[in-house]
Design a protein around this motif. Structure first.
Motif, PDB file in Angstrom:
ATOM      1  N   ASP A 125       0.809  -1.088   0.008  1.00  0.00           N
ATOM      2  CA  ASP A 125      -0.090   0.026  -0.045  1.00  0.00           C
ATOM      3  C   ASP A 125       1.016   1.338  -0.124  1.00  0.00           C
ATOM      4  N   THR A 126       1.939   1.197   0.569  1.00  0.00           N
ATOM      5  CA  THR A 126       2.788   2.315   0.647  1.00  0.00           C
ATOM      6  C   THR A 126       4.255   1.828   0.161  1.00  0.00           C
ATOM      7  N   PRO A 127       4.270   1.657  -0.991  1.00  0.00           N
ATOM      8  CA  PRO A 127       5.712   1.051  -1.563  1.00  0.00           C
ATOM      9  C   PRO A 127       6.965   2.205  -1.354  1.00  0.00           C
ATOM     10  N   ALA A 128       6.805   3.259  -1.314  1.00  0.00           N
ATOM     11  CA  ALA A 128       7.950   4.003  -1.147  1.00  0.00           C
ATOM     12  C   ALA A 128       8.522   4.220   0.380  1.00  0.00           C
ATOM     13  N   THR A 129       7.714   3.658   1.477  1.00  0.00           N
ATOM     14  CA  THR A 129       8.104   3.169   2.687  1.00  0.00           C
ATOM     15  C   THR A 129       8.966   1.901   2.909  1.00  0.00           C
ATOM     16  N   PHE A 130       8.435   1.120   2.228  1.00  0.00           N
ATOM     17  CA  PHE A 130       9.096  -0.152   2.005  1.00  0.00           C
ATOM     18  C   PHE A 130      10.433  -0.424   1.303  1.00  0.00           C
ATOM     19  N   LEU A 131      10.338   0.471   0.244  1.00  0.00           N
ATOM     20  CA  LEU A 131      11.665   0.711  -0.577  1.00  0.00           C
ATOM     21  C   LEU A 131      12.724   1.417   0.493  1.00  0.00           C
ATOM     22  N   SER A 132      12.284   2.308   0.842  1.00  0.00           N
ATOM     23  CA  SER A 132      13.147   3.288   1.773  1.00  0.00           C
ATOM     24  C   SER A 132      13.868   2.553   2.837  1.00  0.00           C
ATOM     25  N   GLU A 133      13.123   1.604   3.426  1.00  0.00           N
ATOM     26  CA  GLU A 133      13.346   0.563   4.288  1.00  0.00           C
ATOM     27  C   GLU A 133      14.412  -0.295   3.879  1.00  0.00           C
ATOM     28  N   LEU A 159     -10.750  -8.624 -10.829  1.00  0.00           N
ATOM     29  CA  LEU A 159     -11.201  -9.810 -10.403  1.00  0.00           C
ATOM     30  C   LEU A 159     -10.467 -10.662  -9.249  1.00  0.00           C
ATOM     31  N   LEU A 160      -9.171 -10.394  -8.926  1.00  0.00           N
ATOM     32  CA  LEU A 160      -8.517 -11.107  -8.042  1.00  0.00           C
ATOM     33  C   LEU A 160      -8.751 -10.502  -6.563  1.00  0.00           C
ATOM     34  N   PRO A 161      -9.090 -11.369  -5.502  1.00  0.00           N
ATOM     35  CA  PRO A 161      -9.594 -11.216  -4.295  1.00  0.00           C
ATOM     36  C   PRO A 161      -8.611 -10.056  -3.638  1.00  0.00           C
ATOM     37  N   MET A 162      -7.339  -9.753  -3.739  1.00  0.00           N
ATOM     38  CA  MET A 162      -6.558  -8.912  -3.113  1.00  0.00           C
ATOM     39  C   MET A 162      -6.205  -7.710  -4.109  1.00  0.00           C
ATOM     40  N   GLY A 163      -6.626  -7.869  -5.334  1.00  0.00           N
ATOM     41  CA  GLY A 163      -6.097  -6.796  -6.482  1.00  0.00           C
ATOM     42  C   GLY A 163      -4.556  -6.925  -6.517  1.00  0.00           C
ATOM     43  N   SER A 164      -4.263  -5.872  -7.384  1.00  0.00           N
ATOM     44  CA  SER A 164      -2.576  -5.738  -7.312  1.00  0.00           C
ATOM     45  C   SER A 164      -2.168  -4.303  -7.518  1.00  0.00           C
ATOM     46  N   HIS A 165      -1.362  -3.999  -7.109  1.00  0.00           N
ATOM     47  CA  HIS A 165      -0.636  -2.548  -7.351  1.00  0.00           C
ATOM     48  C   HIS A 165       0.195  -2.637  -8.523  1.00  0.00           C
ATOM     49  N   LEU A 166      -0.226  -2.033  -9.805  1.00  0.00           N
ATOM     50  CA  LEU A 166       0.419  -2.328 -11.097  1.00  0.00           C
ATOM     51  C   LEU A 166       1.145  -1.007 -11.240  1.00  0.00           C
ATOM     52  N   TYR A 167       2.308  -1.080 -11.814  1.00  0.00           N
ATOM     53  CA  TYR A 167       3.551  -0.057 -11.809  1.00  0.00           C
ATOM     54  C   TYR A 167       3.844   0.236 -13.271  1.00  0.00           C
ATOM     55  N   THR A 168       4.110   1.589 -13.760  1.00  0.00           N
ATOM     56  CA  THR A 168       4.513   1.921 -15.130  1.00  0.00           C
ATOM     57  C   THR A 168       6.014   2.146 -14.485  1.00  0.00           C
ATOM     58  N   ARG A 169       6.969   2.120 -15.747  1.00  0.00           N
ATOM     59  CA  ARG A 169       8.450   2.417 -15.518  1.00  0.00           C
ATOM     60  C   ARG A 169       8.555   3.659 -14.644  1.00  0.00           C
ATOM     61  N   ALA A 170       7.881   4.737 -15.151  1.00  0.00           N
ATOM     62  CA  ALA A 170       7.965   6.008 -14.613  1.00  0.00           C
ATOM     63  C   ALA A 170       7.665   5.794 -13.119  1.00  0.00           C
ATOM     64  N   ASP A 171       6.649   5.096 -12.527  1.00  0.00           N
ATOM     65  CA  ASP A 171       6.506   4.845 -11.113  1.00  0.00           C
ATOM     66  C   ASP A 171       7.577   4.278 -10.542  1.00  0.00           C
ATOM     67  N   VAL A 172       8.396   3.303 -11.005  1.00  0.00           N
ATOM     68  CA  VAL A 172       9.411   2.711 -10.395  1.00  0.00           C
ATOM     69  C   VAL A 172      10.724   3.682 -10.397  1.00  0.00           C
ATOM     70  N   GLU A 173      10.908   4.249 -11.711  1.00  0.00           N
ATOM     71  CA  GLU A 173      12.043   5.186 -11.628  1.00  0.00           C
ATOM     72  C   GLU A 173      11.884   6.331 -10.460  1.00  0.00           C
ATOM     73  N   LYS A 174      10.663   6.573 -10.128  1.00  0.00           N
ATOM     74  CA  LYS A 174      10.431   7.711  -9.036  1.00  0.00           C
ATOM     75  C   LYS A 174      10.732   7.478  -7.829  1.00  0.00           C
ATOM     76  N   LEU A 175      10.198   6.084  -7.584  1.00  0.00           N
ATOM     77  CA  LEU A 175      10.485   5.121  -6.267  1.00  0.00           C
ATOM     78  C   LEU A 175      11.950   5.070  -6.194  1.00  0.00           C
ATOM     79  N   LEU A 176      12.807   4.670  -7.024  1.00  0.00           N
ATOM     80  CA  LEU A 176      14.285   4.500  -6.987  1.00  0.00           C
ATOM     81  C   LEU A 176      14.814   5.901  -6.643  1.00  0.00           C
ATOM     82  N   ASP A 177      14.493   6.736  -7.302  1.00  0.00           N
ATOM     83  CA  ASP A 177      15.084   8.169  -7.274  1.00  0.00           C
ATOM     84  C   ASP A 177      14.785   8.675  -5.462  1.00  0.00           C
TER      85      ASP A 177
END
Length: 235
Positions: A125-133, A159-177
């Motif tokens: 739910d908060t990928p930035a927090t986890f990646l920072s850790e 349709l999935l019971p939990m769903g999923s957080h789907l990412y674009t490359r830009a999303d990942v690049e921002k998280l990394l930065d």
């Protein structure tokens, strides 16, 4: 985390690998393990932390290859499966399983050479927090995978019971930065989603996977891939 209560039940832990990595799912298991090995490189005496280790399929594999590894997960039931797997593989004395929160890792800064997480960020739910850790406790390298927004997974994700957080490359690049991580390499794979392969026998999955790989290697393959494996270095 999405589906945290569901994930921690004994029933899910006992059936986890059979449901995901039998039949055509064996192809997924092999590919994911190879992605981890390719990203991490030489393992002898490397100090590694696996986030969301689940039943320990990566943890045990890396211990067998000489890594000093800790597997952390929120589910006691999953960890018990991992301990049994380690006992069967004869590496129980060469790894450690810990129950803990990936958002508050119980380790000092720069403690591990490599920190990695597979099948984790789609539930975060908060990928930035986890990646920072992960970055905080990593001395050299952070490795993780994501499910991608421009892929066949987006068609059935709701349709999935939990769903999923789907990412674009830009999303990942921002998280990394934001985490002060530098992208070194990325691999993109699986035009067809995991759920498709898990439903079909291995004899049928193999030729379909060959077609999938051909499309993946084409000029449009990266764009439509369902999964990306990200290999980043600490700045």
């Amino acid at each position: 985390m999405k589906g945290a209560e569901w994930y921690q039940t004994d029933e899910v832990a006992e059936e986890y690998e059979e449901k995901r990595f039998s039949r055509g799912g064996r192809l997924i298991d092999r590919r994911e393990k190879q992605a981890v090995l390719d990203a991490i490189g030489p393992l002898e005496d490397k100090n590694v932390l696996e986030i969301a280790c689940g039943t320990g399929r990566f943890t045990v594999m890396l211990a067998e290859r000489g890594a000093d590894i800790v597997g952390l997960d929120i589910s006691a039931a999953m960890l018990q499966q991992g301990r049994q797997k380690a006992q069967s593989a004869g590496v129980a004395d060469h790894l450690e399983f810990m129950r803990g929160d990936a958002g508050r890792l119980p380790f000092p800064d720069d403690h591990f050479d490599t920190v990695f997480a597979m099948r984790f960020f789609h539930l975060a739910d908060t990928p930035a927090t986890f990646l920072s850790e992960m970055r905080r406790v990593a001395k050299e390298q952070v490795v993780f995978d994501t499910f991608n927004a421009r892929s066949t997974r987006s068609v059935y994700n709701w349709l999935l019971p939990m769903g999923s957080h789907l990412y674009t490359r830009a999303d990942v690049e921002k998280l990394l930065d934001d985490a002060d991580l530098r992208l070194v390499d990325a691999e993109h794979d699986w035009i067809l989603p995991y759920g498709f392969y898990r439903k079909i026998p291995g004899a049928i999955a193999d030729p379909i996977r060959d077609v999938d790989t051909t499309i993946r290697d084409s000029p449009v393959g990266d764009y439509f891939a369902s999964v990306s494996y990200w290999n980043a270095r600490v700045e």
